[in-house]
Design an enzyme around this catalytic site. Structure first.
Site, mmCIF file in Angstrom:
data_model
loop_
_atom_site.group_PDB
_atom_site.id
_atom_site.type_symbol
_atom_site.label_atom_id
_atom_site.label_comp_id
_atom_site.label_asym_id
_atom_site.label_seq_id
_atom_site.Cartn_x
_atom_site.Cartn_y
_atom_site.Cartn_z
ATOM 1 N N MET A 36 19.270 28.581 -31.148
ATOM 2 C CA MET A 36 19.547 29.398 -29.963
ATOM 3 C C MET A 36 18.584 29.031 -28.835
ATOM 4 O O MET A 36 18.401 29.814 -27.881
ATOM 5 C CB MET A 36 19.443 30.882 -30.308
ATOM 6 N N GLY A 37 17.966 27.856 -28.933
ATOM 7 C CA GLY A 37 17.077 27.401 -27.860
ATOM 8 C C GLY A 37 15.706 28.049 -27.934
ATOM 9 O O GLY A 37 15.320 28.576 -28.968
ATOM 10 N N LEU A 39 12.989 26.365 -27.922
ATOM 11 C CA LEU A 39 12.581 25.550 -29.068
ATOM 12 C C LEU A 39 11.070 25.577 -29.288
ATOM 13 O O LEU A 39 10.289 25.592 -28.342
ATOM 14 C CB LEU A 39 13.045 24.099 -28.863
ATOM 15 N N HIS A 40 10.693 25.606 -30.550
ATOM 16 C CA HIS A 40 9.280 25.547 -30.944
ATOM 17 C C HIS A 40 9.154 24.547 -32.095
ATOM 18 O O HIS A 40 10.155 23.932 -32.501
ATOM 19 C CB HIS A 40 8.772 26.943 -31.327
ATOM 20 N N HIS A 43 11.775 24.532 -34.932
ATOM 21 C CA HIS A 43 13.030 23.823 -34.643
ATOM 22 C C HIS A 43 12.816 22.310 -34.718
ATOM 23 O O HIS A 43 13.651 21.578 -35.255
ATOM 24 C CB HIS A 43 13.522 24.153 -33.228
ATOM 25 N N GLN A 67 26.278 37.613 -32.825
ATOM 26 C CA GLN A 67 25.256 38.059 -33.773
ATOM 27 C C GLN A 67 24.294 39.085 -33.158
ATOM 28 O O GLN A 67 23.294 39.437 -33.768
ATOM 29 C CB GLN A 67 24.518 36.870 -34.389
ATOM 30 N N GLN A 163 13.767 27.825 -43.631
ATOM 31 C CA GLN A 163 13.480 28.799 -44.688
ATOM 32 C C GLN A 163 13.077 30.163 -44.114
ATOM 33 O O GLN A 163 13.232 31.192 -44.760
ATOM 34 C CB GLN A 163 12.359 28.235 -45.571
HETATM 35 P P1 AMP Z 1 17.116 30.153 -34.037
HETATM 36 O O1 AMP Z 1 16.992 29.343 -32.786
HETATM 37 O O2 AMP Z 1 16.095 31.238 -34.159
HETATM 38 O O3 AMP Z 1 18.520 30.619 -34.298
HETATM 39 O O4 AMP Z 1 16.771 29.168 -35.228
HETATM 40 C C1 AMP Z 1 17.456 27.954 -35.403
HETATM 41 C C2 AMP Z 1 17.057 27.346 -36.713
HETATM 42 O O5 AMP Z 1 15.646 27.118 -36.726
HETATM 43 C C3 AMP Z 1 17.356 28.270 -37.922
HETATM 44 O O6 AMP Z 1 17.829 27.471 -38.998
HETATM 45 C C4 AMP Z 1 16.012 28.847 -38.215
HETATM 46 O O7 AMP Z 1 15.862 29.243 -39.564
HETATM 47 C C5 AMP Z 1 15.096 27.694 -37.882
HETATM 48 N N1 AMP Z 1 13.741 28.168 -37.635
HETATM 49 C C6 AMP Z 1 13.364 29.149 -36.776
HETATM 50 N N2 AMP Z 1 12.034 29.359 -36.864
HETATM 51 C C7 AMP Z 1 11.565 28.486 -37.798
HETATM 52 C C8 AMP Z 1 10.270 28.209 -38.343
HETATM 53 N N3 AMP Z 1 9.194 28.872 -37.957
HETATM 54 N N4 AMP Z 1 10.175 27.251 -39.279
HETATM 55 C C9 AMP Z 1 11.266 26.568 -39.701
HETATM 56 N N5 AMP Z 1 12.506 26.778 -39.229
HETATM 57 C C10 AMP Z 1 12.651 27.724 -38.296
#
Ligand code: AMP
Length: 312
Positions: A36-37, A39-40, A43, A67, A163
């Protein structure tokens, strides 16, 4: 100094399909990282895994309305495309970003109020109502639906998930198996800040003092793991040790922290377990709310989890 970028920005389903078709003809594999952008490094770790295992990596950036419940943070969710793109440029090796509009993903529109939604949705029964689903009943239907759409559009060989969102990994794995989606699901370890806090786009909502409070969750999971390592196998002892850490801070912080749930569950069925069987595995997961609404503070949900034994 301007940096030239090799990353293709694809905005429509038709553009992704064309890109994908060309690679199929060349027999080149595709790894897919949905996000969802905002990014850190969490990601970016998924992207790095994909780069190792595929000829091409595509990252989607889409804040999925389905969601979010009407009262949640859809409008405030951070949208930082320029810096996201810079991070992917700097990392290198990303072939494309899929950046669709809501209209592109939901051609017939999408209402946040679930009772008003019309059309096709994907539900993964039995794995979506507990834990995160107990607090966010709309959530996994929205996730399963958008991931199905994205997999239908991108048709990747491999899908990369973190995870950190453990229930999401269970729901998506089950969906991919049950719906015969020809994609391999890969789950990558949680990436953490130096103080242990799991990285999350929503951490940007925390001020410095709340950030310290938010660390209580990883401390609680550690306490649960220590009980396990000391020989405890019961939920009462393991979850009890974790909850005690949170309870302590709840008292000290005067409602600055609230526990939503702390669970010990089977990693595949997500059923709660009272006792970890000999040689068995469990997933301990929790959610806390940081911020005192009565004092006008913003309230941010933090989630985290830990396998017992670790790396199970
Ligand atoms: P999101 O942008 O929050 O929807 O996350 C996108 C993907 O990045 C999902 O598969 C998350 O589980 C993964 N993700 C988010 N935060 C972390 C993190 N700290 N470590 C590993 N994967 C992550």
């Amino acid at each position: 100094m301007s940096m030239t970028s090799d990353i293709k920005i694809l905005r429509t389903v038709a553009e992704v399909r064309q890109w994908r078709r060309d690679l199929l003809v060349k027999n080149e594999s595709v790894g897919f990282v949905p996000t969802m952008g905002a990014l850190h490094a969490g990601h970016l770790a998924l992207v790095s895994h994909s780069k190792k295992e595929n000829d091409h990596t595509i990252v989607s950036i889409f804040v999925n309305p389905a969601q979010f419940a009407p009262h949640e943070d859809l409008d405030q969710y951070p949208r930082t495309f320029d810096s996201d793109k810079t991070k992917l440029d700097e990392l290198g090796g990303v072939s494309a970003i899929f950046l669709p509009t809501v209209k592109e993903m939901y051609p017939n529109g999408i209402k946040l109020d679930r009772s008003k939604q019309v059309g096709a949705f994907v539900e993964v029964q039995g794995l979506s109502h507990q834990l995160e689903g107990s607090v966010r009943p709309h959530f996994f239907r929205g996730v399963a639906t958008v991931v199905t759409k994205l997999l239908n559009i991108v048709q990747p060989e491999r899908l990369y998930l973190g995870q950190k969102d453990v229930q999401q990994t269970v729901v998506v794995r089950r969906m991919v198996t049950d719906l015969h989606i020809p994609t391999e699901v890969r789950v990558c370890p949680t990436v953490r800040e130096s103080d242990g806090l799991a990285m999350s786009s929503r951490n940007a909502y925390l001020n410095e003092e709340q950030w310290e409070r938010a660390n209580v969750l990883v401390q609680a999971l550690k306490a649960g793991e220590e009980a396990y390592l000391a020989g405890s196998r019961s939920k009462k002892d393991i979850v009890g040790a974790a909850v005690a850490v949170i309870g302590d801070l709840m008292l000290k912080s005067g409602n600055g922290v609230a526990l939503e749930y702390m669970s010990l569950a089977d990693p595949e069925t997500l059923q709660e377990i009272d006792e970890i069987p000999e040689g068995g595995k469990a997933i301990m997961s929790g959610a806390v709310r940081i911020g005192n609404a009565a004092k006008g503070e913003r309230v941010t949900r933090i989630i985290d989890n830990q396998f017992l034994p670790r790396d199970a």
